[in-house]
Design a protein around this motif. Sequence first.
Motif, PDB file in Angstrom:
ATOM      1  N   PRO A   8       0.817  -1.213   0.000  1.00 14.55           N
ATOM      2  CA  PRO A   8       0.000   0.000   0.000  1.00 14.55           C
ATOM      3  C   PRO A   8       0.854   1.269   0.000  1.00 14.55           C
ATOM      4  O   PRO A   8       2.057   1.190   0.168  1.00 14.55           O
ATOM      5  CB  PRO A   8      -0.785  -0.136   1.304  1.00 14.55           C
ATOM      6  N   GLN A   9       0.215   2.407  -0.159  1.00 15.45           N
ATOM      7  CA  GLN A   9       0.943   3.673  -0.075  1.00 15.45           C
ATOM      8  C   GLN A   9       1.344   3.960   1.353  1.00 15.45           C
ATOM      9  O   GLN A   9       2.393   4.579   1.595  1.00 15.45           O
ATOM     10  CB  GLN A   9       0.073   4.816  -0.597  1.00 15.45           C
ATOM     11  N   ALA A  10       0.518   3.556   2.296  1.00 16.70           N
ATOM     12  CA  ALA A  10       0.807   3.800   3.703  1.00 16.70           C
ATOM     13  C   ALA A  10       0.379   2.594   4.519  1.00 16.70           C
ATOM     14  O   ALA A  10      -0.598   1.916   4.187  1.00 16.70           O
ATOM     15  CB  ALA A  10       0.095   5.057   4.192  1.00 16.70           C
ATOM     16  N   LEU A  11       1.136   2.341   5.575  1.00 16.96           N
ATOM     17  CA  LEU A  11       0.893   1.187   6.430  1.00 16.96           C
ATOM     18  C   LEU A  11       1.201   1.576   7.863  1.00 16.96           C
ATOM     19  O   LEU A  11       2.279   2.104   8.136  1.00 16.96           O
ATOM     20  CB  LEU A  11       1.798   0.028   5.979  1.00 16.96           C
ATOM     21  N   SER A  12       0.250   1.334   8.763  1.00 18.59           N
ATOM     22  CA  SER A  12       0.432   1.685  10.168  1.00 18.59           C
ATOM     23  C   SER A  12       0.201   0.442  11.007  1.00 18.59           C
ATOM     24  O   SER A  12      -0.860  -0.177  10.925  1.00 18.59           O
ATOM     25  CB  SER A  12      -0.563   2.791  10.550  1.00 18.59           C
ATOM     26  N   ARG A  80       9.784  -2.964  14.604  1.00 20.49           N
ATOM     27  CA  ARG A  80      10.205  -2.095  15.691  1.00 20.49           C
ATOM     28  C   ARG A  80       9.909  -0.653  15.311  1.00 20.49           C
ATOM     29  O   ARG A  80       9.796  -0.330  14.126  1.00 20.49           O
ATOM     30  CB  ARG A  80      11.702  -2.255  15.940  1.00 20.49           C
ATOM     31  N   ALA A  81       9.830   0.208  16.279  1.00 23.27           N
ATOM     32  CA  ALA A  81       9.599   1.634  15.996  1.00 23.27           C
ATOM     33  C   ALA A  81      10.664   2.181  15.051  1.00 23.27           C
ATOM     34  O   ALA A  81      10.386   3.032  14.204  1.00 23.27           O
ATOM     35  CB  ALA A  81       9.573   2.426  17.304  1.00 23.27           C
ATOM     36  N   HIS A 109       4.086   1.857  15.508  1.00 19.68           N
ATOM     37  CA  HIS A 109       3.774   2.502  16.783  1.00 19.68           C
ATOM     38  C   HIS A 109       4.355   1.694  17.945  1.00 19.68           C
ATOM     39  O   HIS A 109       4.162   0.481  18.008  1.00 19.68           O
ATOM     40  CB  HIS A 109       2.260   2.638  16.951  1.00 19.68           C
ATOM     41  N   PRO A 110       5.057   2.383  18.863  1.00 15.75           N
ATOM     42  CA  PRO A 110       5.644   1.668  20.009  1.00 15.75           C
ATOM     43  C   PRO A 110       4.561   1.163  20.962  1.00 15.75           C
ATOM     44  O   PRO A 110       3.440   1.642  20.954  1.00 15.75           O
ATOM     45  CB  PRO A 110       6.529   2.702  20.687  1.00 15.75           C
TER      46      PRO A 110
END
Lengths: 110, 114
Positions: A8-12, A80-81, A109-110
């Motif tokens: 994808p363009q962005a992944l969280s 990991r962050a 995200h931590p």
Amino acid sequence: SQQGEEDPQALSIQEGENATMNCSYKTSINNLQWYRQNSGRGLVHLILIRSNEREKHSGRLRVTLDTSKKSSSLLITASRAADTASYFCATPGGSYIPTFGRGTSLIVHP
Amino acid sequence: DGGITQSPKYLFRKEGQNVTLSCEQNLNHDAMYWYRQDPGQGLRLIYYSQIVNDFQKGDIAEGYSVSREKKESFPLTVTSAQKNPTAFYLCASRAGLAGIYEQYFGPGTRLTVT
């Protein structure tokens, strides 16, 4: 001229999860490379996979290449962050010039 | 340390001025490249060179010029003819043009033109 496109363009994701990003390209290639770019920095080479290879590992990275589908994937295990960055695939274009997609922006995200 | 250096890291210029971005490598690489990166975008090739005193236009060469007088140096000049010069500029090198090689990138120069 753009050859590869990341998805994808962005992944969280959360720390500890796996991150998978994909790259599709249009013409036959003899190799595909993945790079990482931290914000405001230059790109750093991660891994190179040749067209006669199907899978390659480097630490927590696993890259696959499917030449029949003209696609590659990059898996980062146990994220990991510090893995927060943009990831680009590069494929040889005209005159063997590496061409890059728009990248996948990964936030861990931590 | 082996690698590629770019200077300066940040550069501010007034519209209408030419500006030169420096790129030096001590990796003994033959091929060198200049890319432009805009926010959220990939890398677009401006110029490349595979040997001293030779260079070729990339996809977006208009408004830019380069020279390759020494193997280790590949400066980029952003001229006043470049309509939208504000961007992040990346220099890279590779052992050869053909063949399978990884690229090494410098830290980049962020140019702001007002």
